[in-house]
Design a protein around this motif. Structure first.
Motif, PDB file in Angstrom:
ATOM      1  N   MET A   1      17.072  27.874  27.591  1.00  0.00           N
ATOM      2  CA  MET A   1      15.988  27.961  28.560  1.00  0.00           C
ATOM      3  C   MET A   1      15.082  26.745  28.387  1.00  0.00           C
ATOM      4  SD  MET A   1      13.365  31.089  29.120  1.00  0.00           S
ATOM      5  CE  MET A   1      12.764  31.296  30.755  1.00  0.00           C
ATOM      6  N   PRO A   2      14.706  26.080  29.498  1.00  0.00           N
ATOM      7  CA  PRO A   2      13.842  24.902  29.398  1.00  0.00           C
ATOM      8  C   PRO A   2      12.462  25.277  28.863  1.00  0.00           C
ATOM      9  CG  PRO A   2      14.653  25.202  31.654  1.00  0.00           C
ATOM     10  CD  PRO A   2      15.116  26.358  30.842  1.00  0.00           C
ATOM     11  N   ARG A   3      11.812  24.296  28.215  1.00  0.00           N
ATOM     12  CA  ARG A   3      10.470  24.525  27.682  1.00  0.00           C
ATOM     13  C   ARG A   3       9.505  24.938  28.781  1.00  0.00           C
ATOM     14  NH1 ARG A   3       8.418  19.464  25.145  1.00  0.00           N
ATOM     15  NH2 ARG A   3       9.991  18.503  26.414  1.00  0.00           N
ATOM     16  N   ASP A   4       9.560  24.271  29.905  1.00  0.00           N
ATOM     17  CA  ASP A   4       8.689  24.571  31.038  1.00  0.00           C
ATOM     18  C   ASP A   4       9.427  25.519  31.977  1.00  0.00           C
ATOM     19  OD1 ASP A   4       6.958  22.481  33.500  1.00  0.00           O
ATOM     20  OD2 ASP A   4       6.944  24.626  33.172  1.00  0.00           O
ATOM     21  N   ALA A   5       8.809  26.674  32.259  1.00  0.00           N
ATOM     22  CA  ALA A   5       9.467  27.663  33.120  1.00  0.00           C
ATOM     23  C   ALA A   5       9.686  27.131  34.528  1.00  0.00           C
ATOM     24  CB  ALA A   5       8.646  28.946  33.157  1.00  0.00           C
ATOM     25  N   HIS A   6       8.911  26.138  34.952  1.00  0.00           N
ATOM     26  CA  HIS A   6       9.034  25.572  36.300  1.00  0.00           C
ATOM     27  C   HIS A   6      10.081  24.460  36.362  1.00  0.00           C
ATOM     28  CE1 HIS A   6       5.682  27.872  37.785  1.00  0.00           C
ATOM     29  NE2 HIS A   6       4.976  27.492  36.729  1.00  0.00           N
ATOM     30  N   GLN A   7      10.600  24.081  35.222  1.00  0.00           N
ATOM     31  CA  GLN A   7      11.569  22.999  35.167  1.00  0.00           C
ATOM     32  C   GLN A   7      12.944  23.531  35.588  1.00  0.00           C
ATOM     33  OE1 GLN A   7      11.953  21.351  31.247  1.00  0.00           O
ATOM     34  NE2 GLN A   7      11.595  19.304  32.019  1.00  0.00           N
ATOM     35  N   HIS A   8      13.624  22.789  36.439  1.00  0.00           N
ATOM     36  CA  HIS A   8      14.954  23.188  36.901  1.00  0.00           C
ATOM     37  C   HIS A   8      15.963  22.158  36.416  1.00  0.00           C
ATOM     38  CE1 HIS A   8      13.480  26.336  39.584  1.00  0.00           C
ATOM     39  NE2 HIS A   8      12.528  25.490  39.940  1.00  0.00           N
ATOM     40  N   SER A   9      17.082  22.649  35.937  1.00  0.00           N
ATOM     41  CA  SER A   9      18.134  21.720  35.526  1.00  0.00           C
ATOM     42  C   SER A   9      19.001  21.335  36.720  1.00  0.00           C
ATOM     43  CB  SER A   9      18.989  22.342  34.418  1.00  0.00           C
ATOM     44  OG  SER A   9      19.562  23.551  34.878  1.00  0.00           O
ATOM     45  N   ASP A  10      18.934  22.114  37.777  1.00  0.00           N
ATOM     46  CA  ASP A  10      19.723  21.863  38.977  1.00  0.00           C
ATOM     47  C   ASP A  10      18.832  21.235  40.046  1.00  0.00           C
ATOM     48  OD1 ASP A  10      21.469  21.878  41.105  1.00  0.00           O
ATOM     49  OD2 ASP A  10      21.481  24.059  41.334  1.00  0.00           O
ATOM     50  N   PRO A  11      19.059  19.958  40.382  1.00  0.00           N
ATOM     51  CA  PRO A  11      18.208  19.301  41.384  1.00  0.00           C
ATOM     52  C   PRO A  11      18.225  20.008  42.744  1.00  0.00           C
ATOM     53  CG  PRO A  11      19.555  17.670  40.237  1.00  0.00           C
ATOM     54  CD  PRO A  11      20.025  19.037  39.803  1.00  0.00           C
ATOM     55  N   ALA A  12      19.355  20.571  43.127  1.00  0.00           N
ATOM     56  CA  ALA A  12      19.428  21.275  44.419  1.00  0.00           C
ATOM     57  C   ALA A  12      18.544  22.516  44.396  1.00  0.00           C
ATOM     58  CB  ALA A  12      20.865  21.650  44.742  1.00  0.00           C
ATOM     59  N   ALA A  13      18.565  23.241  43.293  1.00  0.00           N
ATOM     60  CA  ALA A  13      17.717  24.433  43.170  1.00  0.00           C
ATOM     61  C   ALA A  13      16.246  24.031  43.165  1.00  0.00           C
ATOM     62  CB  ALA A  13      18.063  25.206  41.908  1.00  0.00           C
ATOM     63  N   ALA A  14      15.938  22.934  42.496  1.00  0.00           N
ATOM     64  CA  ALA A  14      14.557  22.446  42.466  1.00  0.00           C
ATOM     65  C   ALA A  14      14.106  22.064  43.872  1.00  0.00           C
ATOM     66  CB  ALA A  14      14.442  21.251  41.526  1.00  0.00           C
ATOM     67  N   CYS A  15      14.982  21.429  44.621  1.00  0.00           N
ATOM     68  CA  CYS A  15      14.663  21.029  45.992  1.00  0.00           C
ATOM     69  C   CYS A  15      14.401  22.247  46.869  1.00  0.00           C
ATOM     70  CB  CYS A  15      15.803  20.191  46.555  1.00  0.00           C
ATOM     71  SG  CYS A  15      15.480  19.549  48.199  1.00  0.00           S
ATOM     72  N   VAL A  16      15.245  23.259  46.751  1.00  0.00           N
ATOM     73  CA  VAL A  16      15.077  24.489  47.530  1.00  0.00           C
ATOM     74  C   VAL A  16      13.762  25.161  47.154  1.00  0.00           C
ATOM     75  CG1 VAL A  16      15.988  26.819  47.894  1.00  0.00           C
ATOM     76  CG2 VAL A  16      17.529  24.845  47.951  1.00  0.00           C
ATOM     77  N   SER A  17      13.477  25.221  45.866  1.00  0.00           N
ATOM     78  CA  SER A  17      12.244  25.845  45.390  1.00  0.00           C
ATOM     79  C   SER A  17      11.019  25.096  45.912  1.00  0.00           C
ATOM     80  CB  SER A  17      12.245  25.871  43.857  1.00  0.00           C
ATOM     81  OG  SER A  17      11.041  26.397  43.377  1.00  0.00           O
ATOM     82  N   LEU A  18      11.044  23.783  45.831  1.00  0.00           N
ATOM     83  CA  LEU A  18       9.923  22.980  46.313  1.00  0.00           C
ATOM     84  C   LEU A  18       9.763  23.098  47.829  1.00  0.00           C
ATOM     85  CD1 LEU A  18      10.306  19.792  44.103  1.00  0.00           C
ATOM     86  CD2 LEU A  18       8.510  21.541  43.966  1.00  0.00           C
ATOM     87  N   ALA A  19      10.859  23.161  48.551  1.00  0.00           N
ATOM     88  CA  ALA A  19      10.785  23.313  50.004  1.00  0.00           C
ATOM     89  C   ALA A  19      10.177  24.665  50.369  1.00  0.00           C
ATOM     90  CB  ALA A  19      12.178  23.162  50.624  1.00  0.00           C
TER      91      ALA A  19
END
Length: 61
Positions: A1-19
């Motif tokens: 699990m990443p140190r920061d709960a908001h950190q995503h290892s998957d750029p596509a998932a991060a993009c969807v979340s930010l959108a």
């Protein structure tokens, strides 16, 4: 699990979340702008009503 709960290892998932977050923020901004417009209208209405009820000589008070 990443140190920061908001950190995503998957750029596509991060993009969807930010959108999704951006869409929520845009909706909230629209609601706030509408609320401000409502308040502005109410202020103008009250100001006009006060202007009509005030005697002409009391304008400088």
């Amino acid at each position: 699990m990443p140190r920061d709960a908001h950190q995503h290892s998957d750029p596509a998932a991060a993009c969807v979340s930010l959108a999704a977050e951006a869409a929520l923020l845009e909706a909230r901004l629209q609601m706030l702008q509408e609320a401000i417009d409502t308040v502005d209208t109410r202020i103008k209405s009250v100001s006009d009503a006060l202007r009509h009820t005030r005697p002409a000589g009391a304008a400088g008070c």
